[in-house]
Enzyme design. Structure first.
Site, PDB file in Angstrom:
ATOM      1  N   LYS A  22       0.926  -1.081   0.035  1.00 11.31           N
ATOM      2  CA  LYS A  22      -0.153  -0.022  -0.008  1.00 11.31           C
ATOM      3  C   LYS A  22       1.017   1.345   0.068  1.00 11.31           C
ATOM      4  CE  LYS A  22      -1.767   1.506   4.269  1.00 11.31           C
ATOM      5  NZ  LYS A  22      -1.535   2.907   4.419  1.00 11.31           N
ATOM      6  N   ASN A  23       1.742   1.296   0.895  1.00  8.71           N
ATOM      7  CA  ASN A  23       2.612   2.549   1.118  1.00  8.71           C
ATOM      8  C   ASN A  23       3.627   2.865   0.177  1.00  8.71           C
ATOM      9  OD1 ASN A  23       0.936   3.118   3.128  1.00  8.71           O
ATOM     10  ND2 ASN A  23       2.636   2.556   4.976  1.00  8.71           N
ATOM     11  N   ARG A  92      -4.721  10.540   4.579  1.00  5.38           N
ATOM     12  CA  ARG A  92      -3.755  11.690   4.539  1.00  5.38           C
ATOM     13  C   ARG A  92      -2.937  11.326   3.349  1.00  5.38           C
ATOM     14  NH1 ARG A  92      -3.398  13.979   9.554  1.00  5.38           N
ATOM     15  NH2 ARG A  92      -1.235  14.474   9.092  1.00  5.38           N
ATOM     16  N   CYS A 116      -6.066  13.028  12.856  1.00  8.33           N
ATOM     17  CA  CYS A 116      -5.810  11.852  12.890  1.00  8.33           C
ATOM     18  C   CYS A 116      -6.439  11.076  13.961  1.00  8.33           C
ATOM     19  CB  CYS A 116      -4.164  11.513  12.430  1.00  8.33           C
ATOM     20  SG  CYS A 116      -3.890   9.675  12.560  1.00  8.33           S
ATOM     21  N   ARG A 121      -0.551  14.625  13.186  1.00 10.35           N
ATOM     22  CA  ARG A 121       0.561  14.228  12.429  1.00 10.35           C
ATOM     23  C   ARG A 121       0.940  15.389  11.317  1.00 10.35           C
ATOM     24  NH1 ARG A 121      -1.447   8.628   9.693  1.00 10.35           N
ATOM     25  NH2 ARG A 121       0.328   8.719   8.606  1.00 10.35           N
ATOM     26  N   PRO A 122       1.899  16.058  11.897  1.00 12.41           N
ATOM     27  CA  PRO A 122       2.290  17.267  11.144  1.00 12.41           C
ATOM     28  C   PRO A 122       2.711  17.083   9.764  1.00 12.41           C
ATOM     29  CG  PRO A 122       3.774  16.985  12.765  1.00 12.41           C
ATOM     30  CD  PRO A 122       2.723  15.770  12.973  1.00 12.41           C
ATOM     31  N   ASP A 124       4.693  19.892   8.494  1.00 10.67           N
ATOM     32  CA  ASP A 124       5.625  21.090   8.479  1.00 10.67           C
ATOM     33  C   ASP A 124       7.066  20.641   7.596  1.00 10.67           C
ATOM     34  OD1 ASP A 124       6.127  19.360  10.806  1.00 10.67           O
ATOM     35  OD2 ASP A 124       7.239  20.563  11.513  1.00 10.67           O
ATOM     36  N   ASP A 305       4.335   0.429  11.986  1.00  8.73           N
ATOM     37  CA  ASP A 305       3.278  -0.327  11.556  1.00  8.73           C
ATOM     38  C   ASP A 305       3.029  -1.869  11.934  1.00  8.73           C
ATOM     39  OD1 ASP A 305       2.416   2.091  10.414  1.00  8.73           O
ATOM     40  OD2 ASP A 305       3.487   1.417   8.545  1.00  8.73           O
ATOM     41  N   ARG A 397      -8.837  -0.507   4.454  1.00  3.36           N
ATOM     42  CA  ARG A 397      -8.215   0.627   3.762  1.00  3.36           C
ATOM     43  C   ARG A 397      -6.727   0.053   3.623  1.00  3.36           C
ATOM     44  NH1 ARG A 397      -7.203   5.769   7.321  1.00  3.36           N
ATOM     45  NH2 ARG A 397      -5.839   6.169   5.669  1.00  3.36           N
TER      46      ARG A 397
END
Ligand code: EPU
Length: 418
Positions: A22-23, A92, A116, A121-122, A124, A305, A397
């Site tokens: 997935k990622n 996200r 989240c 979960r920034p 920046d 994870d 998901r």
């Protein structure tokens, strides 16, 4: 809303095919936006998140066909470099469109992801990096707007970020000046993205290390690329941990064993017997579990994870251990649910102290995020009696047909639609 009914305890036996990552698939799908072209991505998992990303690619103007895990993406006529709140709030990773859109259109507008389930979960790092590449970044009405011509620079992240590294890499696809990325993420999913981008004509030195040197293409050219997504190491790790917990003999097929080195090392300490083959891994376990501490870290460290799944495994160990999450210090929403199944866990800040119990017992529990759901399935398969796991849209998901894969291994798990 669908739920799973799981009856335990069960042993797991047989073989399971691991799906594509997935990622890795999500950023590679968005990278296709950077250059007009026709892309064929093989081994794309059929998940809620990949289907959400397809919707987003279509909104941007792509034509997409998804069949039998092969995704055809035509980005030739893309003309709408904007990602709406409705989609971004559900996933996200939609934020990944910023880099490639900025690269192709010198403009992108993407909704801020919002909250989240497990804490802040920034983003920046992403925004500062775009600014240092020369883009103008502004926030209005909940949307981030980035615009301008990019130029060569050095981007130095305060700490490695998978998402920010991926976004900067994709922003550089059409930038024909050298960009150095310091403190880059080294995760296999980023390596896969680099390999895909290299097929687009980008030159990248240092792939798989913390320093990347990227030189984009001279001019935007029409692409025609076929690419195979790597196997999902987190899905593989989830099945290995489930087998260690339930006991039995399981073969994982279509994996890259080296992506699981530390997880395999930890499972061996926990008592599992593991044989590594070229593209498969065999695990056998008698279901007895030694307590083993873990501390999550960036790759090649233990993945965050697989933290929730490890807590489920340790719930039935013959001692006490500590599980520390250094990546997401608030990612522990599974603990109250695991406690409902009988786990003994004390949480202090980002450290969970798990004291193993002899038996877990089925109960009604609730999914709170993708990996939390996986940990509850593992605990439920090891527990005595019936567990009803609700809100399983979270697991859909990130895991393709997880119940069918567990059923094939002998688990008693059914999906019930209300
Ligand atoms: N961080 C910042 N600022 C930023 C970005 C990150 O402070 O702008 C911090 C985060 O708070 C965190 C650390 O940096 O402490 C690392 O976060 P990272 O950016 O690497 O995470 P991500 O890119 O948002 C991806 C995966 C996650 C996985 C993490 C860590 C995708 C789509 N998501 O998220 O996967 O947990 O890397 O490996 O690739 C999942 O699949 O269930 C999942 C959550």
């Amino acid at each position: 809303m669908d739920k799973f009914i799981i009856k335990g305890p069960t042993t797991l036996n047989g073989s399971v095919n691991i799906s594509g990552s997935k990622n890795a698939a999500l950023p590679i799908m968005t990278a296709c936006l950077a250059s007009p072209g026709k892309y064929t991505l093989n081994n794309v998992p059929n998940l809620r998140d990949t289907r959400t990303m397809i919707k987003l690619l279509e909104i941007i103007g792509s034509k997409v066909v998804f069949k039998n895990n092969t995704l055809l993406i035509d980005t030739i006529d893309c003309n709408n470099p904007e990602a709406p709140y409705d989609l971004v709030k559900t996933m996200r990773a939609s934020f990944y469109v910023l880099g490639p859109l900025l690269s192709r259109f010198e403009y992108a507008k993407v909704s801020l992801p919002g909250g989240c389930a497990w804490g802040p979960r920034p983003i920046d790092f992403h925004l500062k990096a775009f600014e240092s590449l020369g883009a103008k970044v502004s926030l209005k009405g909940g949307y981030i707007k980035t615009e301008g011509k990019l130029s060569a620079t050095t981007v130095s992240f305060p700490k490695p970020s998978v998402g920010a590294t991926g976004n900067v890499l994709m922003a550089c696809i059409n930038l024909n000046q050298k960009v150095i990325i310091n403190n880059a993420a080294k995760e296999p999913e980023i390596v896969d993205l680099c390999n895909f981008i290299k097929k687009m004509g980008v030159s990248i030195d240092g792939v798989g290390t913390e320093t990347l040197s990227v030189l984009g293409v001279k001019e935007i050219i029409k692409q025609n690329i076929v690419y195979d997504i790597i196997p999902d190491r987190i899905e593989a790790g989830t099945f290995l941990i489930a087998a260690a917990s339930c006991g039995g003999n399981v073969r994982l097929k279509s994996v890259i064993p080296s992506h699981l080195n530390l997880v395999i090392q930890k499972l061996r300490l926990a008592g599992a017997l593991i044989k590594i083959n070229t593209n498969s891994v065999d695990i056998s376990s008698n279901g007895l579990v030694n307590p083993v501490d873990i501390i999550t870290d960036v790759y090649p460290g233990y993945p965050t994870d697989l933290q929730a799944q490890w807590i489920a495994l340790m719930s039935k160990s013959n001692g006490s251990c500590f599980i520390t999450d250094t990546i997401y210090t608030d990612r522990f929403t599974h603990i109250p649910e695991l406690i409902r199944l009988g786990s003994k866990i004390l949480l202090h800040e980002n450290v969970a102290n798990v004291s193993g119990v002899k038996k877990l017992f089925g109960a009604e529990v609730m999914s709170t995020d993708i990996r939390a759901s996986a940990s509850l399935i593992i605990a439920a398969l090891s527990a005595i009696g019936k567990t009803e796991l609700s809100r399983i849209y979270h697991i859909d998901r990130g895991y393709e047909c997880i119940e069918n894969k567990f059923k094939k291994l002998g688990a008693n798990i059914i999906r019930v639609s209300n």
